[in-house]
Design an enzyme around this catalytic site. Structure first.
Site, mmCIF file in Angstrom:
data_model
loop_
_atom_site.group_PDB
_atom_site.id
_atom_site.type_symbol
_atom_site.label_atom_id
_atom_site.label_comp_id
_atom_site.label_asym_id
_atom_site.label_seq_id
_atom_site.Cartn_x
_atom_site.Cartn_y
_atom_site.Cartn_z
ATOM 1 N N SER A 155 0.165 4.355 -3.270
ATOM 2 C CA SER A 155 0.699 3.922 -4.746
ATOM 3 C C SER A 155 1.655 2.864 -4.327
ATOM 4 O O SER A 155 2.016 2.599 -3.480
ATOM 5 C CB SER A 155 1.430 5.287 -5.133
ATOM 6 O OG SER A 155 2.230 5.000 -6.265
ATOM 7 N N TYR A 168 6.469 12.681 -3.897
ATOM 8 C CA TYR A 168 5.449 11.931 -3.994
ATOM 9 C C TYR A 168 5.567 10.630 -3.241
ATOM 10 O O TYR A 168 4.868 10.092 -2.699
ATOM 11 C CB TYR A 168 5.367 11.484 -5.521
ATOM 12 C CG TYR A 168 4.202 10.612 -6.073
ATOM 13 C CD1 TYR A 168 2.664 11.246 -6.140
ATOM 14 C CD2 TYR A 168 4.254 9.448 -6.304
ATOM 15 C CE1 TYR A 168 1.795 10.401 -6.553
ATOM 16 C CE2 TYR A 168 3.211 8.411 -6.492
ATOM 17 C CZ TYR A 168 1.977 9.013 -6.413
ATOM 18 O OH TYR A 168 0.783 8.175 -6.930
#
Ligand SMILES: NC(=O)c1ccc[n+]([C@@H]2O[C@H](COP(=O)([O-])OP(=O)(O)OC[C@H]3O[C@@H](n4cnc5c(N)ncnc54)[C@H](O)[C@@H]3O)[C@@H](O)[C@H]2O)c1
Length: 291
Positions: A155, A168
């Site tokens: 990401s 995350y």
């Protein structure tokens, strides 16, 4: 209509993947669905997996509609034994596996001091554990194919940390480290496997809504702030069409690029973090206070 359905369009057929067997996890929604359909249009045979049987069935129907041979499996990527079994099944079905897209992932949107241990563990188990499990189970098959490609979806949050996404960000930074290690090992041992880490910026998928659904299903209280945060993500940050994101990824894979940063905003922030390596947290803390 779910968020990821809105922009479905046609990807071009490049011809360079015809007949290859590609595995996509998290294929039941968003980026995974767009990757699966893009690979189908490129002539790949597909092995798709997802926790969600309904989303998976829709992707399968769409991939078959463009002529692909498809197998599918309901799978929790955090379950190591299940992933091993899935890899054995795919190899038995097709006899060869060329490409693996470790794409399944979840978001968790609380600050470290507010997040439960279970929430932190789950995000790490799916986003990092799932990538490790998939890679370990499929790597021998990718090597045996003689022309393998491992693609792990990290990401922008694998390059830039931000408040409220501790698990995350941790998982996505780790996916980068893990993937680059595997690449180094493939190079050191002359194995015929290209390895790519992907850092997408905001893509218009169901990921933010799914994080709220998951929190609700686990009995967590959803605050107005949680809902505002998700609404802000959906309206302002998760804006790139998943088909465009998949196209960038698949072109990068065809070019055997080791690192793909998806989206102009992500590329700008990537440059910034390399130019000013300590500025990221102050920048995202400012952004968090302001928005
Ligand atoms: N959407 C974005 O802006 C964005 C940005 C950067 C990275 N990513 C990454 O892209 C990947 C795909 O996310 P998305 O945005 O398409 O989200 P999404 O929620 O639309 O799709 C994720 C899919 O993964 C599946 N999944 C979740 N947990 C699973 C598990 N344990 N086992 C198997 N399948 C599971 C879900 O059922 C869903 O179908 C994720 O790894 C995510 O972190 C997304």
């Amino acid at each position: 209509m779910s968020r990821e359905d809105s922009g479905e369009r046609v990807l071009g057929r490049t011809g360079q993947s015809i007949g290859k067997v590609a595995v996509v996890t998290g294929a039941g929604s968003g980026l995974g669905r767009a990757l699966a359909i893009g690979l189908a249009r490129r002539g790949c045979r597909l092995a798709l997996a997802d926790l969600d049987p309904h989303g998976l069935a829709i992707t399968r129907i769409r991939a078959e509609a463009v002529g692909a041979t498809v197998s599918d499996a309901v799978l929790d990527v955090a379950d190591r034994d299940a992933v091993r079994g899935f890899a054995a099944d795919v190899a038995a079905t097709y006899g060869v596996v060329h490409q693996l897209y470790n794409n399944a992932g979840i978001a968790g949107g609380r600050r470290l001091l507010e997040a439960s241990d279970e929430e932190l563990d789950l995000v790490l188990a799916v986003n990092l554990g799932g990538v490790v499990n998939g890679t370990k189970a499929f790597l021998p098959h990718l090597i045996a194919s003689g022309d393998g490609h491992l693609v792990n979806i990290s990401s922008l949050n694998g390059l830039l940390a931000q408040p409220g996404l501790s698990a995350y960000c941790t998982s996505k930074f780790a996916v980068r480290g893990f993937t680059e290690t595997v690449r180094a090992e493939m190079l050191a041992d002359h194995h015929p496997v290209a390895v790519t880490v992907v850092h997408p910026g905001g893509v218009r998928t169901n990921i933010a809504n799914a994080s709220l659904d998951l929190a609700r299903s686990r009995g967590q209280t959803i605050t107005a702030r949680d809902e505002e945060r998700v609404a802000y993500y959906n309206s302002r940050l998760l804006t790139m069409d998943p088909v465009d994101a998949a196209e960038i990824i698949l072109r990068g894979v065809a070019a055997r690029r080791p690192r793909i940063v998806v989206g102009a905003g992500a590329r700008r922030l990537d440059r910034l973090t390399r130019l000013l390596p300590t500025a990221g947290p102050a920048l995202t803390a400012w952004f968090d206070r302001r928005y």
